[in-house]
Design an enzyme around this catalytic site. Sequence first.
Site, PDB file in Angstrom:
ATOM      1  N   SER A   7       0.849  -1.200   0.000  1.00 55.05           N
ATOM      2  CA  SER A   7       0.000   0.000   0.000  1.00 55.05           C
ATOM      3  C   SER A   7       0.880   1.243   0.000  1.00 55.05           C
ATOM      4  CB  SER A   7      -0.910   0.015   1.225  1.00 55.05           C
ATOM      5  OG  SER A   7      -0.139   0.139   2.413  1.00 55.05           O
ATOM      6  N   HIS A   8       0.304   2.394  -0.396  1.00 54.37           N
ATOM      7  CA  HIS A   8       1.076   3.636  -0.467  1.00 54.37           C
ATOM      8  C   HIS A   8       1.704   3.988   0.877  1.00 54.37           C
ATOM      9  CE1 HIS A   8       0.575   4.699  -4.537  1.00 54.37           C
ATOM     10  NE2 HIS A   8      -0.663   5.136  -4.493  1.00 54.37           N
ATOM     11  N   ALA A   9       0.921   3.909   1.945  1.00 52.24           N
ATOM     12  CA  ALA A   9       1.448   4.334   3.241  1.00 52.24           C
ATOM     13  C   ALA A   9       2.568   3.411   3.718  1.00 52.24           C
ATOM     14  CB  ALA A   9       0.325   4.395   4.273  1.00 52.24           C
TER      15      ALA A   9
END
Length: 407
Positions: free
Chosen positions: A362-364
Amino acid sequence: MRLPMLGEETRAELGGKAAPLAGLRRAGFPVPAGFVVPLSEVERHLAVCGAPGASGTEIRDRLVAQGADAVLRAELADALDALPGGRDTPVAVRSSATTEDSPETAGAGLHETVLGVRGPEAVAEAVVRCWASWWSPRRLDPRPDTGEDDADGMAVLVQVLVDADAAGVLFTGERRVLEAVHGLGESLVGGAVTPDRWELRDDGSRTHRPGSRDLLAVRRGARVLREPLPAALRDRAPLGEDRVLEIDALGRRVEEHLGGPVDLEWAVDAAGVHLLQARPLTAALPEPTDERPRGDGTGTVLRGVGASGGSATGTVRLLRSVAELSRVRPGDVLLARSTDPAWTPLFPLIAAVITETGGMLSHAAIVAREVGIPAVLAVPEAMERLEEGAEVRVDGERGTITVVAPR
């Protein structure tokens, strides 16, 4: 002026996201058709609304209030007409900053993406939203108050939207990991779900870890919604074995073409596999480790997905919404439901991240690795089992959270 179709211009005009996709499309990779609003367009609009001494926030607000001018709106209509399906086909409108998706640039997911956009007027509004995200607080390295930032800028990529049956992310390199969800990949990159995960090895073996399979992102008209996953899909992996092998092979070809390990976003529909993004890896995945036992009370150990390596100790700060960001203090351990990209401005401040959902791609999670803080994701009932104010030790290699001192 004519907006360039994907594959016609230089990186300086296309920006960091669109440039490699243009090259891959020219080389025959399955990149969806699209076009680019080049860097020169935002510069032309800024020349009208900007002013000497204005802050970045002031320029952003003026740009949004001004909107796209009549010349650009006409060009957007013509470019949409040239796409398969014509001007009313749903598209994805995505930022393509000059500083984005290069080996030297950290900060995944810091700029805007708008999915399911239909028609020239809506696309024009989405383009301006992408431009405005250049000054977004989500950026780890925000523009100074003068609004000036050397020669960097924002192009915008517009592509035919893949109404995906399954979508996800693949990391190549020494550790090859594939994560997938049912429906659009928005739920994965935004950390709203825990995806199915495959560890891929050179000897052909694969380890599959099922995800939460409770939500999917789906386009409804011009909107993308998160909905409960239909019961018929809950016991079914998003990908069959043949698709896993096909996407792995695609990743190997892209890796060879671009000359190094890559981070790929992909989607699958009835027509096959589509390549949505390709960028060099900016931070390696932590190595997998064995399971650790759990305890009770003081010293309780919770287990999740080790998404960013290292270890840190700090005070639990539980956040349920973006409105609570101001409660976070330096050295806190952020505890939240998901790895929402909205949390990423906090990452240089905090000691570690814990979430109940999300995957290591995921991006985070990617930003946590880029910043260098440990992250443990997909920890069942973490928000109920960990008290705000408790002191915990987060081990991003082992994927464990140990309660050092209760509240």
